[in-house]
Design a protein around this motif. Structure first.
Motif, PDB file in Angstrom:
ATOM      1  N   ARG A 107       0.827  -1.218   0.000  1.00  0.00           N
ATOM      2  CA  ARG A 107       0.000   0.000   0.000  1.00  0.00           C
ATOM      3  C   ARG A 107       0.854   1.258   0.000  1.00  0.00           C
ATOM      4  NH1 ARG A 107      -5.385  -1.443   3.498  1.00  0.00           N
ATOM      5  NH2 ARG A 107      -6.222  -2.823   1.901  1.00  0.00           N
ATOM      6  N   ALA A 108       1.932   1.237   0.735  1.00  0.00           N
ATOM      7  CA  ALA A 108       2.846   2.381   0.717  1.00  0.00           C
ATOM      8  C   ALA A 108       3.463   2.542  -0.674  1.00  0.00           C
ATOM      9  CB  ALA A 108       3.934   2.195   1.764  1.00  0.00           C
ATOM     10  N   ARG A 109       3.830   1.438  -1.301  1.00  0.00           N
ATOM     11  CA  ARG A 109       4.401   1.478  -2.653  1.00  0.00           C
ATOM     12  C   ARG A 109       3.377   2.002  -3.657  1.00  0.00           C
ATOM     13  NH1 ARG A 109       5.569  -3.827  -3.356  1.00  0.00           N
ATOM     14  NH2 ARG A 109       7.451  -3.624  -2.124  1.00  0.00           N
ATOM     15  N   HIS A 110       2.117   1.567  -3.527  1.00  0.00           N
ATOM     16  CA  HIS A 110       1.058   2.053  -4.418  1.00  0.00           C
ATOM     17  C   HIS A 110       0.901   3.563  -4.292  1.00  0.00           C
ATOM     18  CE1 HIS A 110      -1.220  -2.075  -4.610  1.00  0.00           C
ATOM     19  NE2 HIS A 110       0.020  -2.141  -5.059  1.00  0.00           N
ATOM     20  N   CYS A 111       0.887   4.052  -3.047  1.00  0.00           N
ATOM     21  CA  CYS A 111       0.771   5.498  -2.837  1.00  0.00           C
ATOM     22  C   CYS A 111       1.959   6.239  -3.448  1.00  0.00           C
ATOM     23  CB  CYS A 111       0.672   5.812  -1.351  1.00  0.00           C
ATOM     24  SG  CYS A 111      -0.917   5.439  -0.630  1.00  0.00           S
ATOM     25  N   ALA A 112       3.158   5.688  -3.271  1.00  0.00           N
ATOM     26  CA  ALA A 112       4.351   6.339  -3.814  1.00  0.00           C
ATOM     27  C   ALA A 112       4.287   6.407  -5.339  1.00  0.00           C
ATOM     28  CB  ALA A 112       5.604   5.599  -3.360  1.00  0.00           C
ATOM     29  N   MET A 113       3.826   5.337  -5.975  1.00  0.00           N
ATOM     30  CA  MET A 113       3.721   5.344  -7.443  1.00  0.00           C
ATOM     31  C   MET A 113       2.666   6.360  -7.912  1.00  0.00           C
ATOM     32  SD  MET A 113       4.117   1.412  -8.631  1.00  0.00           S
ATOM     33  CE  MET A 113       5.598   0.478  -8.359  1.00  0.00           C
ATOM     34  N   TYR A 114       1.561   6.441  -7.198  1.00  0.00           N
ATOM     35  CA  TYR A 114       0.516   7.411  -7.562  1.00  0.00           C
ATOM     36  C   TYR A 114       1.048   8.838  -7.414  1.00  0.00           C
ATOM     37  CZ  TYR A 114      -3.716  10.213  -7.305  1.00  0.00           C
ATOM     38  OH  TYR A 114      -4.663  11.177  -7.516  1.00  0.00           O
ATOM     39  N   THR A 134       4.003  15.825 -19.823  1.00  0.00           N
ATOM     40  CA  THR A 134       5.266  15.932 -19.097  1.00  0.00           C
ATOM     41  C   THR A 134       5.354  14.974 -17.921  1.00  0.00           C
ATOM     42  OG1 THR A 134       4.406  17.661 -17.669  1.00  0.00           O
ATOM     43  CG2 THR A 134       5.494  18.345 -19.708  1.00  0.00           C
ATOM     44  N   CYS A 135       4.314  14.196 -17.672  1.00  0.00           N
ATOM     45  CA  CYS A 135       4.342  13.263 -16.541  1.00  0.00           C
ATOM     46  C   CYS A 135       5.387  12.183 -16.766  1.00  0.00           C
ATOM     47  CB  CYS A 135       2.978  12.602 -16.347  1.00  0.00           C
ATOM     48  SG  CYS A 135       1.746  13.735 -15.739  1.00  0.00           S
ATOM     49  N   LEU A 136       5.873  11.680 -15.682  1.00  0.00           N
ATOM     50  CA  LEU A 136       6.791  10.551 -15.742  1.00  0.00           C
ATOM     51  C   LEU A 136       6.033   9.355 -16.298  1.00  0.00           C
ATOM     52  CD1 LEU A 136       9.689  10.771 -14.787  1.00  0.00           C
ATOM     53  CD2 LEU A 136       9.037   9.671 -12.681  1.00  0.00           C
ATOM     54  N   SER A 137       6.608   8.647 -17.252  1.00  0.00           N
ATOM     55  CA  SER A 137       5.926   7.509 -17.856  1.00  0.00           C
ATOM     56  C   SER A 137       5.836   6.352 -16.868  1.00  0.00           C
ATOM     57  CB  SER A 137       6.664   7.054 -19.117  1.00  0.00           C
ATOM     58  OG  SER A 137       7.899   6.480 -18.761  1.00  0.00           O
ATOM     59  N   LEU A 138       4.922   5.447 -17.141  1.00  0.00           N
ATOM     60  CA  LEU A 138       4.770   4.276 -16.282  1.00  0.00           C
ATOM     61  C   LEU A 138       6.060   3.454 -16.251  1.00  0.00           C
ATOM     62  CD1 LEU A 138       1.191   3.095 -17.240  1.00  0.00           C
ATOM     63  CD2 LEU A 138       1.892   4.277 -15.165  1.00  0.00           C
ATOM     64  N   ASN A 139       6.745   3.420 -17.374  1.00  0.00           N
ATOM     65  CA  ASN A 139       8.002   2.678 -17.442  1.00  0.00           C
ATOM     66  C   ASN A 139       9.051   3.291 -16.513  1.00  0.00           C
ATOM     67  OD1 ASN A 139       9.754   0.720 -18.306  1.00  0.00           O
ATOM     68  ND2 ASN A 139      10.360   1.802 -20.141  1.00  0.00           N
ATOM     69  N   HIS A 154      -1.269  -0.737 -12.409  1.00  0.00           N
ATOM     70  CA  HIS A 154      -2.182  -1.336 -11.435  1.00  0.00           C
ATOM     71  C   HIS A 154      -2.141  -0.576 -10.107  1.00  0.00           C
ATOM     72  CE1 HIS A 154      -4.286  -4.279  -8.998  1.00  0.00           C
ATOM     73  NE2 HIS A 154      -3.254  -4.271  -8.174  1.00  0.00           N
ATOM     74  N   SER A 155      -0.947  -0.203  -9.659  1.00  0.00           N
ATOM     75  CA  SER A 155      -0.794   0.513  -8.390  1.00  0.00           C
ATOM     76  C   SER A 155      -1.501   1.858  -8.425  1.00  0.00           C
ATOM     77  CB  SER A 155       0.684   0.721  -8.074  1.00  0.00           C
ATOM     78  OG  SER A 155       1.330  -0.503  -7.940  1.00  0.00           O
ATOM     79  N   ILE A 156      -1.341   2.567  -9.519  1.00  0.00           N
ATOM     80  CA  ILE A 156      -1.961   3.888  -9.636  1.00  0.00           C
ATOM     81  C   ILE A 156      -3.477   3.761  -9.694  1.00  0.00           C
ATOM     82  CG2 ILE A 156      -2.193   5.863 -11.197  1.00  0.00           C
ATOM     83  CD1 ILE A 156       0.848   5.359 -11.852  1.00  0.00           C
ATOM     84  N   GLN A 157      -3.976   2.793 -10.453  1.00  0.00           N
ATOM     85  CA  GLN A 157      -5.426   2.588 -10.532  1.00  0.00           C
ATOM     86  C   GLN A 157      -5.985   2.158  -9.176  1.00  0.00           C
ATOM     87  OE1 GLN A 157      -7.270   3.499 -13.075  1.00  0.00           O
ATOM     88  NE2 GLN A 157      -5.381   4.147 -14.057  1.00  0.00           N
ATOM     89  N   LYS A 158      -5.275   1.288  -8.487  1.00  0.00           N
ATOM     90  CA  LYS A 158      -5.725   0.808  -7.181  1.00  0.00           C
ATOM     91  C   LYS A 158      -5.766   1.949  -6.169  1.00  0.00           C
ATOM     92  CE  LYS A 158      -6.750  -2.965  -4.927  1.00  0.00           C
ATOM     93  NZ  LYS A 158      -7.945  -3.709  -5.238  1.00  0.00           N
ATOM     94  N   LYS A 160      -6.172   5.182  -6.877  1.00  0.00           N
ATOM     95  CA  LYS A 160      -7.302   6.046  -7.237  1.00  0.00           C
ATOM     96  C   LYS A 160      -8.615   5.446  -6.732  1.00  0.00           C
ATOM     97  CE  LYS A 160      -5.394   8.038 -11.465  1.00  0.00           C
ATOM     98  NZ  LYS A 160      -5.515   8.080 -12.933  1.00  0.00           N
ATOM     99  N   GLU A 161      -8.765   4.152  -6.890  1.00  0.00           N
ATOM    100  CA  GLU A 161      -9.979   3.468  -6.439  1.00  0.00           C
ATOM    101  C   GLU A 161     -10.113   3.549  -4.921  1.00  0.00           C
ATOM    102  OE1 GLU A 161     -11.081  -1.168  -5.956  1.00  0.00           O
ATOM    103  OE2 GLU A 161     -10.426  -0.560  -7.967  1.00  0.00           O
ATOM    104  N   ARG A 162      -9.019   3.302  -4.202  1.00  0.00           N
ATOM    105  CA  ARG A 162      -9.065   3.366  -2.741  1.00  0.00           C
ATOM    106  C   ARG A 162      -9.310   4.788  -2.253  1.00  0.00           C
ATOM    107  NH1 ARG A 162      -4.213   1.734  -0.273  1.00  0.00           N
ATOM    108  NH2 ARG A 162      -5.352   1.675   1.683  1.00  0.00           N
ATOM    109  N   MET A 163      -8.779   5.787  -2.971  1.00  0.00           N
ATOM    110  CA  MET A 163      -9.004   7.182  -2.577  1.00  0.00           C
ATOM    111  C   MET A 163     -10.471   7.570  -2.736  1.00  0.00           C
ATOM    112  SD  MET A 163      -5.603   9.020  -4.124  1.00  0.00           S
ATOM    113  CE  MET A 163      -6.301  10.654  -4.021  1.00  0.00           C
ATOM    114  N   SER A 164     -11.113   7.063  -3.776  1.00  0.00           N
ATOM    115  CA  SER A 164     -12.528   7.399  -3.978  1.00  0.00           C
ATOM    116  C   SER A 164     -13.426   6.698  -2.960  1.00  0.00           C
ATOM    117  CB  SER A 164     -12.958   7.039  -5.400  1.00  0.00           C
ATOM    118  OG  SER A 164     -12.926   5.637  -5.572  1.00  0.00           O
TER     119      SER A 164
END
Length: 182
Positions: A107-114, A134-139, A154-158, A160-164
């Motif tokens: 969960r901490a890693r998911h937040c960091a990626m988002y 200009t955003c950093l690419s997923l790669n 997946h981390s970024i989508q997860k 966003k879903e948890r934030m909503s």
């Protein structure tokens, strides 16, 4: 053959000469002078282990803001996001990059990626304006964590879903962003 035999070097030289002769059809040229023996490297004494200073959350964020200001001109770096997020979740920054898949670390890693997708900009195409180009690419995000770009997606989508669904997660992400941009 052990390394403590006195004629080890002579046997090794003969072996390499025979291999050279098989490969090139002629024996290896003989050195006229033997190589000087180097002294064994001296062991450097390590300092006595002491307590490593543990920085608090605000101290960690302040340190990384200062580094970002000096190095990146005020833009947030991926390393600062990893350090501040790990500190916020009371984890070691190495855990976010590790292969650890426990719930707290993931969960901490998911937040960091988002947060990395929201705040970091690609220095090669950054033009001073903030938009999706200009955003950093997923790669590039996934490389920071030693993972595949699909994992970053997946981390970024997860997140966003948890934030909503959970206002506490949205508040956590907002707090970390506030710490990074303060």
């Amino acid at each position: 053959m052990s390394l403590i035999e006195p004629d080890f070097h002579a046997e090794l030289a003969a072996h390499y000469s025979a291999v050279h002769a098989r490969l090139w059809g002629r024996p290896m040229p003989r050195r006229s002078t033997p190589r000087p023996h180097l002294p064994a490297p001296q062991a450097v004494p390590l300092p006595a282990p002491g307590p490593t200073p543990v920085l608090g959350l605000h101290d960690t964020a302040a340190k990384w803001r200062e580094i970002d200001m000096l190095v990146f001109g005020g833009h947030v770096s991926p390393k600062s996001i990893i350090a501040v997020t790990a500190s916020y979740f009371e984890l070691d920054a190495k855990l976010l990059i590790s292969k650890d898949r426990t719930r707290a670390v993931a969960r901490a890693r998911h937040c960091a990626m988002y947060i990395m997708q929201r705040l970091c900009h690609n220095p090669l195409i950054y033009s001073g304006c903030v938009n999706d180009d200009t955003c950093l690419s997923l790669n590039l995000i996934s490389r920071q964590f030693g993972r595949h770009h699909a994992t970053a997606f997946h981390s970024i989508q997860k997140t966003k879903e948890r934030m909503s669904q959970d206002p506490a997660v949205a508040r956590t992400v907002a707090d970390i962003i506030d710490l990074l941009k303060r």
